[in-house]
Design a protein around this motif. Structure first.
Motif, short mmCIF file in Angstrom:
data_model
loop_
_atom_site.label_atom_id
_atom_site.label_comp_id
_atom_site.label_asym_id
_atom_site.label_seq_id
_atom_site.Cartn_x
_atom_site.Cartn_y
_atom_site.Cartn_z
N THR A 71 -12.56 0.06 -2.85
CA THR A 71 -13.00 -0.28 -1.49
C THR A 71 -11.90 -0.99 -0.71
O THR A 71 -12.17 -1.57 0.34
N ALA A 72 -10.67 -0.96 -1.21
CA ALA A 72 -9.55 -1.62 -0.54
C ALA A 72 -9.12 -0.82 0.69
O ALA A 72 -9.42 0.38 0.80
N PRO A 73 -8.42 -1.43 1.63
CA PRO A 73 -7.92 -0.69 2.81
C PRO A 73 -6.91 0.38 2.40
O PRO A 73 -6.22 0.26 1.40
N TRP A 74 -6.84 1.43 3.24
CA TRP A 74 -5.87 2.50 2.98
C TRP A 74 -4.46 1.99 3.17
O TRP A 74 -4.18 1.15 4.03
N GLN A 75 -3.55 2.51 2.35
CA GLN A 75 -2.13 2.20 2.50
C GLN A 75 -1.35 3.49 2.75
O GLN A 75 -1.77 4.57 2.32
N ASP A 76 -0.23 3.35 3.42
CA ASP A 76 0.62 4.50 3.67
C ASP A 76 1.28 4.92 2.36
O ASP A 76 1.91 4.10 1.67
N PHE A 77 1.14 6.20 2.00
CA PHE A 77 1.67 6.67 0.73
C PHE A 77 3.18 6.47 0.64
O PHE A 77 3.71 6.10 -0.42
N ALA A 78 3.88 6.70 1.72
CA ALA A 78 5.35 6.60 1.69
C ALA A 78 5.82 5.21 1.31
O ALA A 78 6.88 5.06 0.69
N THR A 79 5.05 4.19 1.65
CA THR A 79 5.49 2.82 1.37
C THR A 79 5.29 2.42 -0.08
O THR A 79 5.93 1.48 -0.56
#
Length: 253
Positions: free
Chosen positions: A48-56
């Motif tokens: 349930t965590a916030p989405w993160q940018d895959f590239a980072t």
């Protein structure tokens, strides 16, 4: 009352060194148990965590975290890998993995855990639903691959000429060699989808050394420390002189 004689200095030194070593190992095992319990809690919270940018997070994911990511690209639909006979609710089957080409990053492949497919009771590979050949956006947890064990006969993938390819262990290095391209250090475990044929109940695999086993080893090391001290005391206990079974001369007279 029990009396003890003074043990030699080397016995005291060896006992103290051994007990301290065993205590240190026991404490280390307790710390490992606490660390893995915290890891399991973070894994559960990551859903349930916030989405993160895959590239980072792609190249250098956090060692103790499980980023929740979205990524766009396309599958290599004819290059499917099967982890043979994992278990889900006591049923045999296969875990299905597919390589994924991330948009704008064609030189490194992302391995996608499609989920668990229930077996049909035979050694025959179950029918796999076709994968889309166009760009799609996937979402899930960016997690470490399953643990690798010893496989009799070496690289099983290299001996297979057709896909899907099967193995009893999922070794990212073997898959990278098989595909001729490097893989990202982690894989994408897809979110659950009620419309999918795959069962996606992902858990962090700590079966080889769960927290409870660390605590059992800690108890064992603490027991060794106690045993070292007890052995020293037993070996240096003063024993009462043994009474003669025969009367002395005075008593005879």
């Amino acid at each position: 009352m029990i009396h003890f004689r003074r043990p030699p200095w080397w016995a005291l030194l060896l006992t103290a060194a051994g007990a301290l070593l065993f205590m240190r190992l026991g404490i280390w095992q307790l710390h490992r148990a606490d660390f893995k319990e915290a890891l399991l809690r973070r894994y559960a919270a990551s859903a349930t965590a916030p989405w993160q940018d895959f590239a980072t997070v792609a190249a250098t994911p956090p060692a103790d975290g499980f980023p929740r990511v979205r990524v766009t690209g396309h599958y290599l639909p004819d290059r499917i890998y099967l982890l043979d006979n994992p278990r889900h609710d006591g049923r045999g089957g296969v875990e299905v993995f597919a390589p994924f080409v991330v948009r704008d990053q064609p030189h490194t492949l992302l391995l996608v855990d499609m989920g668990f497919l229930t077996g049909n009771g035979t050694r025959q590979i179950p029918d796999l639903p076709p994968l889309p050949r166009t760009d799609v956006t996937l979402q899930g947890l960016y997690v470490p691959p399953p643990p690798v064990g010893f496989e009799m006969g070496g690289d099983a993938l290299a001996r297979q000429l057709q896909w899907p390819k099967e193995s009893i262990f999922l070794d990212p290095a073997e898959i990278a060699r098989d595909l001729g391209q490097p893989l990202y250090p982690r894989m994408l475990a897809l979110d659950a989808d009620p419309a999918s044929i795959y069962v996606r109940v992902h858990t962090l695999d700590l079966s080889s050394m769960p927290p409870a086993r660390h605590r059992a080893y800690a108890f064992q090391w603490f027991s060794f420390a106690l045993a070292a001290v007890v052995i020293l005391l037993v070996l240096n206990r003063k024993r009462k002189p043994r009474e003669s079974r025969y009367p002395n001369d005075d008593e005879v007279r």
